[in-house]
Design an enzyme around this catalytic site. Structure first.
Site, PDB file in Angstrom:
ATOM      1  CG  ASN A  20      -1.488   1.336   1.538  1.00 28.41           C
ATOM      2  OD1 ASN A  20      -2.383   1.832   0.859  1.00 28.41           O
ATOM      3  ND2 ASN A  20      -0.942   1.988   2.563  1.00 28.41           N
TER       4      ASN A  20
ATOM      5  CE1 TYR B 186       0.113   7.803  -6.877  1.00 32.18           C
ATOM      6  CE2 TYR B 186      -1.653   8.184  -8.466  1.00 32.18           C
ATOM      7  CZ  TYR B 186      -1.221   7.671  -7.258  1.00 32.18           C
ATOM      8  OH  TYR B 186      -2.111   7.015  -6.438  1.00 32.18           O
TER       9      TYR B 186
ATOM     10  CE  LYS C 287      -0.008   4.292  -6.969  1.00 31.96           C
ATOM     11  NZ  LYS C 287       0.207   3.416  -5.808  1.00 31.96           N
TER      12      LYS C 287
HETATM   13  N1  LIG Z   1      -5.721   8.734  -1.360  1.00 28.44           N
HETATM   14  C1  LIG Z   1      -6.275   8.414  -2.518  1.00 28.44           C
HETATM   15  O1  LIG Z   1      -7.313   8.971  -2.923  1.00 28.44           O
HETATM   16  C2  LIG Z   1      -5.645   7.331  -3.356  1.00 28.44           C
HETATM   17  C3  LIG Z   1      -6.263   6.970  -4.555  1.00 28.44           C
HETATM   18  C4  LIG Z   1      -5.714   5.961  -5.325  1.00 28.44           C
HETATM   19  C5  LIG Z   1      -4.580   5.283  -4.898  1.00 28.44           C
HETATM   20  N2  LIG Z   1      -3.996   5.648  -3.733  1.00 28.44           N
HETATM   21  C6  LIG Z   1      -2.796   4.881  -3.307  1.00 28.44           C
HETATM   22  O2  LIG Z   1      -3.061   4.344  -2.023  1.00 28.44           O
HETATM   23  C7  LIG Z   1      -1.842   4.207  -1.298  1.00 28.44           C
HETATM   24  C8  LIG Z   1      -1.980   4.900   0.060  1.00 28.44           C
HETATM   25  O3  LIG Z   1      -2.309   6.255  -0.152  1.00 28.44           O
HETATM   26  P1  LIG Z   1      -2.749   7.234   1.029  1.00 28.44           P
HETATM   27  O4  LIG Z   1      -3.641   8.249   0.426  1.00 28.44           O
HETATM   28  O5  LIG Z   1      -3.208   6.457   2.204  1.00 28.44           O
HETATM   29  O6  LIG Z   1      -1.341   7.949   1.334  1.00 28.44           O
HETATM   30  P2  LIG Z   1      -0.710   8.436   2.722  1.00 28.44           P
HETATM   31  O7  LIG Z   1      -1.758   8.750   3.714  1.00 28.44           O
HETATM   32  O8  LIG Z   1       0.271   9.489   2.331  1.00 28.44           O
HETATM   33  O9  LIG Z   1       0.084   7.146   3.233  1.00 28.44           O
HETATM   34  C9  LIG Z   1       1.183   6.653   2.516  1.00 28.44           C
HETATM   35  C10 LIG Z   1       1.964   5.698   3.389  1.00 28.44           C
HETATM   36  O10 LIG Z   1       3.071   5.201   2.624  1.00 28.44           O
HETATM   37  C11 LIG Z   1       4.259   5.383   3.388  1.00 28.44           C
HETATM   38  N3  LIG Z   1       5.432   5.560   2.527  1.00 28.44           N
HETATM   39  C12 LIG Z   1       5.616   6.460   1.532  1.00 28.44           C
HETATM   40  N4  LIG Z   1       6.844   6.317   0.994  1.00 28.44           N
HETATM   41  C13 LIG Z   1       7.450   5.299   1.663  1.00 28.44           C
HETATM   42  C14 LIG Z   1       8.724   4.662   1.566  1.00 28.44           C
HETATM   43  N5  LIG Z   1       9.649   5.042   0.671  1.00 28.44           N
HETATM   44  N6  LIG Z   1       9.019   3.648   2.420  1.00 28.44           N
HETATM   45  C15 LIG Z   1       8.118   3.274   3.343  1.00 28.44           C
HETATM   46  N7  LIG Z   1       6.882   3.816   3.485  1.00 28.44           N
HETATM   47  C16 LIG Z   1       6.557   4.826   2.644  1.00 28.44           C
HETATM   48  C17 LIG Z   1       3.990   6.629   4.218  1.00 28.44           C
HETATM   49  O11 LIG Z   1       4.896   6.697   5.294  1.00 28.44           O
HETATM   50  P3  LIG Z   1       5.341   8.124   5.920  1.00 28.44           P
HETATM   51  O12 LIG Z   1       4.092   8.688   6.541  1.00 28.44           O
HETATM   52  O13 LIG Z   1       6.413   7.789   6.875  1.00 28.44           O
HETATM   53  O14 LIG Z   1       5.808   8.960   4.746  1.00 28.44           O
HETATM   54  C18 LIG Z   1       2.543   6.375   4.646  1.00 28.44           C
HETATM   55  O15 LIG Z   1       2.498   5.470   5.721  1.00 28.44           O
HETATM   56  C19 LIG Z   1      -0.746   4.808  -2.179  1.00 28.44           C
HETATM   57  O16 LIG Z   1      -0.092   3.781  -2.886  1.00 28.44           O
HETATM   58  C20 LIG Z   1      -1.528   5.695  -3.131  1.00 28.44           C
HETATM   59  O17 LIG Z   1      -0.866   5.905  -4.347  1.00 28.44           O
HETATM   60  C21 LIG Z   1      -4.484   6.663  -2.962  1.00 28.44           C
END
Ligand SMILES: NC(=O)c1ccc[n+]([C@@H]2O[C@H](COP(=O)([O-])OP(=O)(O)OC[C@H]3O[C@@H](n4cnc5c(N)ncnc54)[C@H](OP(=O)(O)O)[C@@H]3O)[C@@H](O)[C@H]2O)c1
Length: 225
Positions: free
Chosen positions: A68, A129, A133
């Site tokens: 994730n 991005y 994906k």
């Molecule tokens: N939010 C949306 O609407 C949405 C839609 C489609 C897909 N997604 C996908 O869903 C996933 C989660 O998104 P989210 O919105 O929940 O994002 P988020 O709240 O920013 O959470 C991302 C998580 O990934 C961790 N992370 C980032 N880079 C990392 C690295 N190099 N090594 C280890 N951990 C890392 C972050 O850790 P830190 O906090 O320590 O940085 C955080 O725990 C992502 O893959 C995103 O692309 C999100």
């Protein structure tokens, strides 16, 4: 209700919005969840092997992984540097590749990557991005081919826009556009994504591999012309 009692699941990025919802839904299904919370627990660009080995060590087994963790920076393509491009690809594509290899060595039965509808429907400012994906979806299909004979299924879940605290205040026009476009009339929740992940990790999905499960309230079904 799906029962995953006794199964051990690693969720990466479980300190974030969607990861927390995924972890919660696995716990509701009875699974033992090992939460990789984010950078403080290990940068997956450099420590995938260690993160997976540590997760295996917690309960002495590992049944499923949800890749994730990811980043979503916005940068117009004409100004994007190679470093910005590379950083997104390293986190969103290369890290899940490395986690998948490590997890397969521990003989997990299910690996699910969190991709995005932007893997098929690009957004402005998200060229790196969207490309990461799209490639992640293809990685899962390729991995399904090679790992299937070993009993390991690999799939993706592609979320649409997911609600997070404050999003309506920070981005009201985006939320309004989404709600108008979505046949189901709302943003997704982290738990909507968690439910899809639980299903894919369960016996109910035992003949599903190499699949991209779109969870977007129907937005990508709407014609845009
Ligand atoms: N939010 C949306 O609407 C949405 C839609 C489609 C897909 N997604 C996908 O869903 C996933 C989660 O998104 P989210 O919105 O929940 O994002 P988020 O709240 O920013 O959470 C991302 C998580 O990934 C961790 N992370 C980032 N880079 C990392 C690295 N190099 N090594 C280890 N951990 C890392 C972050 O850790 P830190 O906090 O320590 O940085 C955080 O725990 C992502 O893959 C995103 O692309 C999100």
């Amino acid at each position: 209700m799906i029962d995953l009692s006794g199964r051990v699941v690693l969720v990466t990025g479980a300190g974030g919005t969607i990861g927390a919802g995924i972890a919660a839904r696995f716990e509701a299904a009875g699974a033992l969840v090992v939460r990789h919370r984010g950078l403080a627990d290990g940068d997956l660009r450099t420590s995938a092997d260690r993160v997976v080995s540590n997760a295996f060590g917690v309960h002495g087994r590992l049944d499923a992984v949800v890749n994730n963790a990811g980043v979503q920076p916005v940068e117009p393509l004409p100004d994007m540097t190679t470093g910005q491009w590379q950083s997104v690809v390293d986190t969103n594509l290369t890290a899940p590749f490395a986690v998948t290899q490590a997890a397969a060595r521990h003989q997990v039965s299910s690996i699910t990557h969190i991709a995005s509808i932007e893997g098929t429907h690009p957004a402005v400012g998200h060229a790196h991005y969207s490309a990461s994906k799209a490639a992640l979806i293809m990685h899962a299909r390729a991995a399904a081919l090679e790992y299937g004979p070993r009993g390991i299924r690999v799939n993706t879940v592609s979320p649409g826009l997911i609600a997070r605290p404050g999003i309506s205040e920070q981005w009201p026009e985006g939320v309004a556009r989404w709600e108008a476009a979505a046949p189901l009339g709302r943003l997704g929740t982290p738990e909507d994504i968690g439910n899809a992940c639980v299903f894919l990790a369960s016996e109910l999905a035992s003949w599903i591999t190499g699949h991209d499960l779109v969870v977007d309230g129907g937005v990508t079904s709407r014609p845009t012309w």
